[in-house]
Scaffold this motif. Structure first.
Motif, short mmCIF file in Angstrom:
data_model
loop_
_atom_site.label_atom_id
_atom_site.label_comp_id
_atom_site.label_asym_id
_atom_site.label_seq_id
_atom_site.Cartn_x
_atom_site.Cartn_y
_atom_site.Cartn_z
N PHE A 1 -0.82 -3.20 7.97
CA PHE A 1 -1.56 -2.23 7.18
C PHE A 1 -0.98 -2.05 5.78
N VAL A 2 0.32 -2.27 5.64
CA VAL A 2 0.99 -1.97 4.37
C VAL A 2 0.68 -3.03 3.30
N LEU A 3 0.19 -4.19 3.73
CA LEU A 3 -0.15 -5.23 2.75
C LEU A 3 -1.57 -4.99 2.22
N LEU A 4 -1.68 -4.92 0.90
CA LEU A 4 -3.00 -4.65 0.33
C LEU A 4 -3.91 -5.88 0.38
N SER A 5 -3.30 -7.05 0.51
CA SER A 5 -4.13 -8.22 0.62
C SER A 5 -3.77 -8.91 1.93
N PRO A 6 -4.71 -9.03 2.85
CA PRO A 6 -4.38 -9.52 4.18
C PRO A 6 -3.80 -10.92 4.14
N ARG B 1 0.83 -1.18 0.00
CA ARG B 1 0.00 0.00 0.00
C ARG B 1 0.87 1.25 0.00
#
Lengths: 663, 174, 181
Positions: C113-118, C65
């Motif tokens: 939070f920085v990962l767009l896909s959990p 992200r």
């Protein structure tokens, strides 16, 4: 002055709308025709008052009357007049006023259309339809009176306004929100009829027949809004994409999904008188999702590029959402006995089943989008961790579901109602399936390996095959039996079953758009490179030469741009001037992208950084193959809907004229 | 209406509650995973003063501030406070380090002259240090204790009260 | 139910139509279609200086992200910080770091939070699993409903005589394009 007047007009409108709702309900209960007539007049008066409010705000916007806070926030003296006008929907308060005006307009249209004529059963429904529509209006007026007053004064009066967000200062911004709002408001009409049906207990098919065209038109506006939004995003936001699964985009996509499911499942109810509860649930969900989406964008609870300011507005929207949900689902529960359908099905292999599956997948995608959108909130509430749910998640989960939908799109319209015999299946699907498989084999031979792309192509081919086949066979059969020429036969076929063939054309448009989406996302090529003047970068078959920087003053901003020359296979192709716009009131610059748009491939260039002395600049160059097919698909959808909903009389006239010409 | 039917509308309640919960959260406040972790080491070319490495400051409490000359007004608001804190506590061993990100050198020097900065400041080419500290924007400030652990991260302009409390906390620890 | 009725159920079904008028219909159709698609697919084949590296960088960056722009990935964002992050990703890839290692690095600095896909573990499994669970349960429900309706029809079936059914179907076919409201 204008502030007091505007506030007063809105307050008056609130009184009138509440009166209209009360008079309608009481009149219907007491059987007083005069009260009902008075209520109808109040609906029209309410529309006039809100129109007056719009005029007042527009007058203030055009004359740059910064004694209104709203005007100061959305325009500057130097703004072009058309952007001053568009300031009406450039920010929270004005967009609510616009929404309320459309709401008032639709209510007035409904009253004008159905008060004395209209199909049987309309008379009993109308008072409650009015009451529901006025109730929705009352909410928006309350919102403006207590939370988001577009006529709030500003003192001391500033010499100049702050102006719109520059991203909104493009011509598209005049159209995109309007389309979306028309779609949103449009769905309130079938919703109001559904609620009226539940209140009165006339839960049979009348409300569906009356609202069918309203629903399709609302769907068209919403679809148009979504497509237009993608187009706008692609050409102005400057990141080379058109859809980011942002909460705001999801907010418009969710009601679109349930609305699409609704449009399909009403066909079963019209024909078979089943799925009554389901259709009521679908239209209620659609309207609730409209409110939910607006809540998301206006409350600021989810971080979003588009989010407006927060304040009491969010709480009021949530309260309204809760009211809508409890009221409508409560009514469904209350009437559940009367709603008991007696579904009967000849066979599981039938169009009815295909439609049920279509609904399942559409609602399933909607659930996925909903879950993904609010999951960060859920994770924070339960785990206390901030997480993101973004594009990779949504693509991963929705692509398989989308493929299933695509397949159903080929099967649904051609499989027989009731019971599909082997004969029917063979006749309608054998050739398209073979064509699709042959196409798939050719693509594999050409080196396409990604399973999802292959599946998408094969299914698209299948759907288009079924549609083309259907048109061919229909035309040929008609030509043979009536002796007409092929063209005439085709035209009469189209006119005779406009709804069916219009629907097929819509499907065709969807497939074209899906091909665009699939190819442009999988085969996109992107390179970023820093160049000195005279240097070139190679991207695919293109080479882009940097010829230096330039700058100039524009009415509202300073534009810095790079001069580029694009070559394809060594031949000069096009000059490109990507740049950055610097606005006096904004901290960071805004990208001004340039591209060579072409029907099968866009060359898209972003100026991502540059040295002030022009000694070097960094460019992001993308090849977006077939991205324009998405917009073309949108156009085909529009065409299909027009074929499907155009009034009978006009078409008959056209047909006559055509016949006269042929003769 | 039986109680079973009442379940239909009541099914919406959890969603409404969840959305209402959303009002209590701030989508912009994202906790840093670095707090209570060892501070990532870095080397930085200080403007006019050679090189500075965090490792050499071990045993000292450190305030690391990320700023930029284009960050108006927040960085301009807190700049005097950074300088005065440095002057007040440097004798007690406190270090203040400024990391200037995504800036033009001339503008940065102008900024430092304007606020009479005497603590070490340096540029962050490639934003390497910023990313290593999980910086979202400027200004952000990290407080590091004598053991080299980050005790607190502040986003936005510092206030005197907050600065005082956090500096006291890292000065005290041993 | 007679075969005569079955045939009439088809919409396209009309008397006198010949099959196989164009024997190669399928193939011709597929070729026309693919001829349209190829121009879009072709450019992917050609590349630039270091296509593998760039594609790898893009792939990893599109899962991160952009922290200054709320809803875009590091790959897509035009912001300066995102550009620096792309450069960092490129460096890490060149150092031989795997996608997982690079992601882990960013998570250790910016949080999940920085990962767009959990990431698919723990509580996040809900967001990955629920959609498919919902579809499976829904499909089961649709099947049950459809079967119940079919059974109901079969109980009522014997009363219908073929000629009547034929007439009903013809009516239905005529209703295919009903008039507006």
């Amino acid at each position: 002055m204008i502030s007091t007047l505007g506030g007063f007009v809105l307050f008056l409108a609130l009184g009138v709308t509440l009166y209209a709702a009360a008079a309608a309900v009481l009149g219907a209960r007491a059987g007083r025709e005069d009260w009902l007539a008075s209520s109808r007049n109040a609906v029209l008066a309410h529309f006039c008052l809100v129109t007056l409010a719009i005029f007042l705000l527009e007058y203030a916007l055009i004359t740059s009357d910064f004694s209104l806070r709203y005007v100061a926030n959305t325009s500057t003296r130097g703004s072009l007049t058309r952007y001053k006008i568009a300031g009406l929907w450039g920010s929270l308060e004005g967009s609510i006023l616009l929404w309320e005006w459309l709401q008032a307009l639709f209510a007035a249209l409904v009253v004008a259309r159905y008060s004395d004529r209209g199909p049987s059963g309309c008379r009993q429904l109308m008072p409650y339809v009015q009451a529901v529509l006025q109730g929705i209006s009352a909410f928006f007026l309350l919102l403006m009176t207590f939370g988001a007053n577009p006529f709030a004064p500003l003192f001391p009066v500033p010499p100049d306004g702050r102006g719109l967000n520059p991203l909104l200062e493009v011509t598209d911004m005049l159209i995109h929100p309007l389309l979306l709002y028309l779609g949103y408001v449009g769905f309130s009409v079938p919703f109001a009829f559904a609620m009226a049906a539940l209140v009165t207990g006339h839960v049979s098919e009348e409300w569906l027949t009356i609202t069918r065209r309203w629903t399709v038109v609302a769907w068209l506006f919403l679809t148009g809004g979504i497509f237009y939004g993608g187009w706008w995003s692609y050409r102005t936001l400057g990141w080379g994409g058109y859809w980011a699964w942002d909460p705001v985009e999801n907010a418009s996509f969710m009601p679109w999904l349930t609305g699409t499911a609704f449009i399909h499942s009403v066909m079963i109810q019209e024909r078979k008188r089943m799925l009554r509860v389901w259709n009521l649930v679908l239209i209620t969900l659609t309207f609730s999702l409209v409110i939910f989406g607006t809540f998301l964008t206006r409350s600021g609870i989810l971080g979003s590029v588009h989010a407006f300011a927060d304040g009491p507005v969010g709480v009021m929207f949530l309260a309204f959402l809760a009211l809508v949900l409890f009221f409508s689902f409560g009514l469904v529960a209350y009437r559940s006995d009367a709603l008991k359908g007696h579904g009967e099905l000849d066979s599981i292999v039938s169009r009815e089943s295909a439609f049920l599956l279509n609904n399942l997948v559409l609602v399933g995608i909607c659930f996925t989008v909903f879950l993904g959108t609010i999951f960060p909130l859920l994770a924070e509430a339960i785990r206390g961790t901030k997480i993101s749910v973004g594009t990779p998640y949504f693509n991963r989960v929705s692509v398989p579901l989308g493929l299933a939908l695509l397949l159903l799109m080929g099967i649904g319209p051609l499989i027989a109602w009731g019971r599909a015999s082997l004969n029917n299946l063979q006749r309608n699907f054998l050739k398209p399936s073979l064509a699709a498989l042959a196409g798939g084999a050719i693509l594999v031979a050409l080196g396409v390996r990604q399973a999802e792309v292959l599946a998408a192509f094969v299914f698209c081919l299948f759907v288009i095959g079924t549609i083309v086949f259907e048109f061919l066979v229909g035309t040929r059969t008609r030509a043979k039996t009536t002796g007409e020429g092929l063209l005439t036969a085709f035209a009469t076929l189209l006119l005779k079953s406009r709804r069916r063939y219009g629907g097929l054309i819509v499907h065709l448009g969807v497939v074209v758009a899906i091909v665009g989406i699939a190819v442009s996302s999988v085969y996109k090529v992107e390179r970023e490179q820093t160049l000195q003047p005279g240097e070139s970068m190679q991207v695919g078959p293109y080479s882009v030469r940097f010829d230096g920087m330039a700058a100039g003053e524009r009415p509202t901003h300073i534009l810095v741009w790079a001069n580029l020359m694009a070559f394809k296979d060594g031949q000069p192709l096009h000059t490109l001037t990507p740049g950055q716009r610097y606005y006096p009131n904004q901290q960071s610059p805004f990208a001004s992208v340039d591209a060579r748009y072409h029907w099968n491939e866009d060359l898209y260039v972003i100026l991502s950084a540059f040295e002030r002395d022009g000694s070097s600049a960094t460019f992001k160059v993308m090849i977006n193959p077939m991205i324009s097919w998405i917009w073309i698909g949108g156009g085909v959808i529009l065409l299909g809907v027009i074929v499907a909903v155009l009034p009978e009389r006009r078409l008959a006239l056209l047909a006559l004229r055509a016949k006269a010409q042929v003769a | 209406m039986s109680w079973k039917k009442a379940l239909i509308p009541l099914a919406c309640v959890p969603v409404i509650i969840l959305l209402a919960y959303g009002f209590r959260t701030d989508p912009k406040a994202i906790p840093s995973p670095l707090v209570r972790q060892p501070a990532p080491g870095f080397r930085m070319a200080v403007y006019d003063a050679g090189e500075l490495s965090l490792e050499t400051l071990k045993g000292k409490p450190v305030v690391v501030n990320f700023w930029a000359s284009w960050c108006y007004p927040a960085c301009y608001e807190e700049a005097p406070l950074l300088e005065s804190t440095w002057r007040k506590y440097k004798d007690q061993g406190l270090m203040v380090v400024g990391v200037d990100i995504q800036d033009k050198e001339a503008n940065a020097r102008e900024f430092m002259r304007r606020f009479d900065f005497t603590f070490p400041n340096g540029p962050d080419p490639g934003s390497k240090i910023s990313i290593d500290y999980g910086v979202y924007g400027v200004p952000e400030t990290f407080f590091i204790d004598r053991q080299g652990r980050i005790t607190y991260k502040h986003v936005g302009a510092l206030t005197p009260a907050l600065m005082e409390a956090q500096v006291q906390a890292i000065l005290k620890g041993n | 139910m007679g075969s005569q009725v079955r045939g009439a159920g088809s919409l396209a079904g009309a008397p006198g139509r010949r099959h196989g008028r164009w024997p190669g219909f399928a193939l011709v159709w597929a070729l026309v279609w693919i001829g349209l698609v190829i121009p879009g697919v072709a450019p992917a084949a050609s590349g630039s200086p270091n296509p593998d590296l760039e594609d790898q960088v893009r792939e990893i960056a599109s899962g991160l992200r952009c922290v200054v722009c709320q809803n875009l990935s590091v790959a897509d964002s035009p912001s300066d910080l995102a550009k620096e992050m792309r450069n960092l990703v490129r460096e890490l890839v060149q150092q031989g770091k795997s996608r997982e290692e690079i992601q882990a690095y960013f998570v250790s600095r910016y949080g999940e939070f920085v990962l767009l896909s959990p990431p698919k573990r723990g509580f996040n499994l809900l967001v990955w699993g629920l959609p498919f669970l919902a579809i499976v349960v829904g499909a089961w429900g649709v099947y049950l409903v459809a079967r119940r309706w079919t059974l109901r029809r079969e109980e009522a079936e014997p009363a219908v005589d073929p000629a009547y059914a034929e007439r009903v179907r013809r009516d239905l076919r005529e209703r295919e394009g009903p008039a507006g409201p």
